[in-house]
Design a protein around this motif. Structure first.
Motif, PDB file in Angstrom:
ATOM      1  N   SER A  68     -29.150  12.301 -30.186  1.00  0.00           N
ATOM      2  CA  SER A  68     -30.605  12.451 -30.137  1.00  0.00           C
ATOM      3  C   SER A  68     -31.305  11.212 -30.687  1.00  0.00           C
ATOM      4  CB  SER A  68     -31.043  13.696 -30.936  1.00  0.00           C
ATOM      5  OG  SER A  68     -30.525  14.873 -30.379  1.00  0.00           O
ATOM      6  N   VAL A  69     -30.771  10.666 -31.766  1.00  0.00           N
ATOM      7  CA  VAL A  69     -31.339   9.454 -32.364  1.00  0.00           C
ATOM      8  C   VAL A  69     -31.259   8.299 -31.371  1.00  0.00           C
ATOM      9  CG1 VAL A  69     -31.058   7.715 -34.185  1.00  0.00           C
ATOM     10  CG2 VAL A  69     -30.803  10.147 -34.732  1.00  0.00           C
ATOM     11  N   THR A  70     -30.121   8.177 -30.707  1.00  0.00           N
ATOM     12  CA  THR A  70     -29.941   7.121 -29.709  1.00  0.00           C
ATOM     13  C   THR A  70     -30.922   7.288 -28.554  1.00  0.00           C
ATOM     14  OG1 THR A  70     -27.579   6.900 -30.253  1.00  0.00           O
ATOM     15  CG2 THR A  70     -28.289   6.054 -28.117  1.00  0.00           C
ATOM     16  N   LYS A  71     -31.106   8.521 -28.117  1.00  0.00           N
ATOM     17  CA  LYS A  71     -32.052   8.802 -27.021  1.00  0.00           C
ATOM     18  C   LYS A  71     -33.471   8.402 -27.409  1.00  0.00           C
ATOM     19  CE  LYS A  71     -33.605  12.416 -23.867  1.00  0.00           C
ATOM     20  NZ  LYS A  71     -33.157  11.711 -22.652  1.00  0.00           N
ATOM     21  N   TYR A  72     -33.874   8.746 -28.641  1.00  0.00           N
ATOM     22  CA  TYR A  72     -35.213   8.373 -29.127  1.00  0.00           C
ATOM     23  C   TYR A  72     -35.379   6.854 -29.129  1.00  0.00           C
ATOM     24  CZ  TYR A  72     -37.116  12.897 -30.653  1.00  0.00           C
ATOM     25  OH  TYR A  72     -37.663  14.158 -30.689  1.00  0.00           O
ATOM     26  N   ALA A  73     -34.307   6.155 -29.527  1.00  0.00           N
ATOM     27  CA  ALA A  73     -34.363   4.694 -29.578  1.00  0.00           C
ATOM     28  C   ALA A  73     -34.499   4.105 -28.171  1.00  0.00           C
ATOM     29  CB  ALA A  73     -33.114   4.142 -30.251  1.00  0.00           C
ATOM     30  N   ILE A  74     -33.749   4.666 -27.224  1.00  0.00           N
ATOM     31  CA  ILE A  74     -33.818   4.192 -25.837  1.00  0.00           C
ATOM     32  C   ILE A  74     -35.238   4.370 -25.287  1.00  0.00           C
ATOM     33  CG2 ILE A  74     -33.009   4.619 -23.470  1.00  0.00           C
ATOM     34  CD1 ILE A  74     -30.302   5.429 -24.702  1.00  0.00           C
TER      35      ILE A  74
END
Length: 238
Positions: A68-74
Motif C-alpha cells: 500500500s505504501v508503494t502504491k501511494y508513492a507511485i
C-alpha cells in the motif's frame, strides 16, 4: 526525480505521520515476536510456537501494508495509507508468492550451473575449481532476480494484479525503463541507510527489557516505510 531526491523524500516520509508510524512499529514488533522471546530467554515450546504463528500473520500483514505504501508513492501521494487488516494480509500473501516465484528461478539456475561447473557431484579437485565459478554465477543470478523482484512487487502495487507481477517480460521492460544501474545503486544506498539507522537505534537496546521493544518498534517502522516508499518513487520513473 533523481535518486538523491527519492532517498531524501523516503527518509523523511516515515515521520510525516507519527501515529501511523507507531502503528506500523507495533505490527513490526509482533512480526518479530519469536526473536523477542529468544532475547528474553523464553524456552516454552507452546509459547514459541504461538509466537511463530502470530509473527507469521503480522509479517504478512506488514508486507501487505508495504504494498500500500508503494502504491501511494507511485501515485505521488505523501500520506501514509490507513491500515486494512484483511486487504493487507491478502496482499502480503500475494507478495510472498511473488518473492517465492522470483527466487525459485535463480535457485534452479544456480543448481544447474553447480552441476555443470562441478560444484556438485565432483571430486575434491573439481569441487575447489568449480566452487569459484559457481559462486560468481550464483551471485550474478541472484542479483538480477532480486532486481526483478523489486520491480515485480512495485508492479503488483501499481496494478493490484498478481499476474502482472509475474509477467516477467513486462517486468524486464520496466527494469529497462528505470535502468539496472539506477536500481542497483538504489539498493546499495538503501542498505547503507538501513544499516546506519539500525546501528543508531540499536543503542536503545542497552535499556533493560523495554529497550529492545522500543528499538524493534522504531527500526521496524522506519525500514518498512522508508524502503516501500523508495521503491514506489523509483518505479514511478518507469
Amino acid at each position: 526525480m533523481g535518486l538523491g531526491d527519492i532517498i531524501s523524500d523516503s527518509v523523511q516520509y516515515p515521520f510525516s505521520d507519527i501515529q501511523k508510524f507507531l502503528i506500523v512499529g507495533v505490527i513490526s514488533l509482533f512480526s518479530g515476536l519469536s526473536s523477542l522471546f529468544g532475547n528474553w530467554g523464553v524456552d516454552s515450546f507452546i509459547l514459541i510456537t504461538l509466537a511463530g504463528i502470530i509473527g507469521l500473520i503480522f509479517t504478512l500483514m506488514l508486507s501487505g501494508y508495504s504494498i500500500s505504501v508503494t502504491k501511494y508513492a507511485i501515485n505521488h501521494s505523501s500520506q501514509l495509507p490507513d491500515l486494512d487488516f484483511q486487504n493487507n494480509l491478502i496482499d502480503g500473501i500475494k507478495a510472498l508468492i511473488i518473492s517465492i516465484v522470483y527466487f525459485i528461478i535463480p535457485i534452479i539456475i544456480t543448481l544447474i550451473f553447480a552441476i555443470i561447473t562441478g560444484a556438485i557431484g565432483a571430486g575434491l579437485n573439481q569441487l575447489v575449481a568449480g566452487l569459484g565459478v559457481f559462486a560468481v554465477i550464483a551471485v550474478i543470478v541472484f542479483i538480477f532476480f532480486a532486481i526483478f523482484e523489486i520491480v515485480a512487487l512495485a508492479r503488483f502495487a501499481d496494478t493490484g494484479e498478481l499476474g502482472e507481477a509475474l509477467n516477467i517480460g513486462e517486468v524486464i521492460e520496466d527494469v529497462k525503463k528505470i535502468g539496472i544501474g539506477k536500481i542497483i545503486l538504489f539498493a546499495i544506498v538503501s542498505v547503507i541507510i538501513i544499516i546506519i539507522a539500525s546501528l543508531i537505534v540499536s543503542l536503545l537496546g542497552i535499556i533493560p527489557f523495554i529497550g529492545i521493544l522500543i528499538a524493534q518498534l522504531i527500526i521496524g517502522a522506519f525500514i518498512t516505510l522508508f524502503y516501500s516508499r523508495a521503491i514506489g518513487l523509483l518505479y514511478a520513473e518507469a
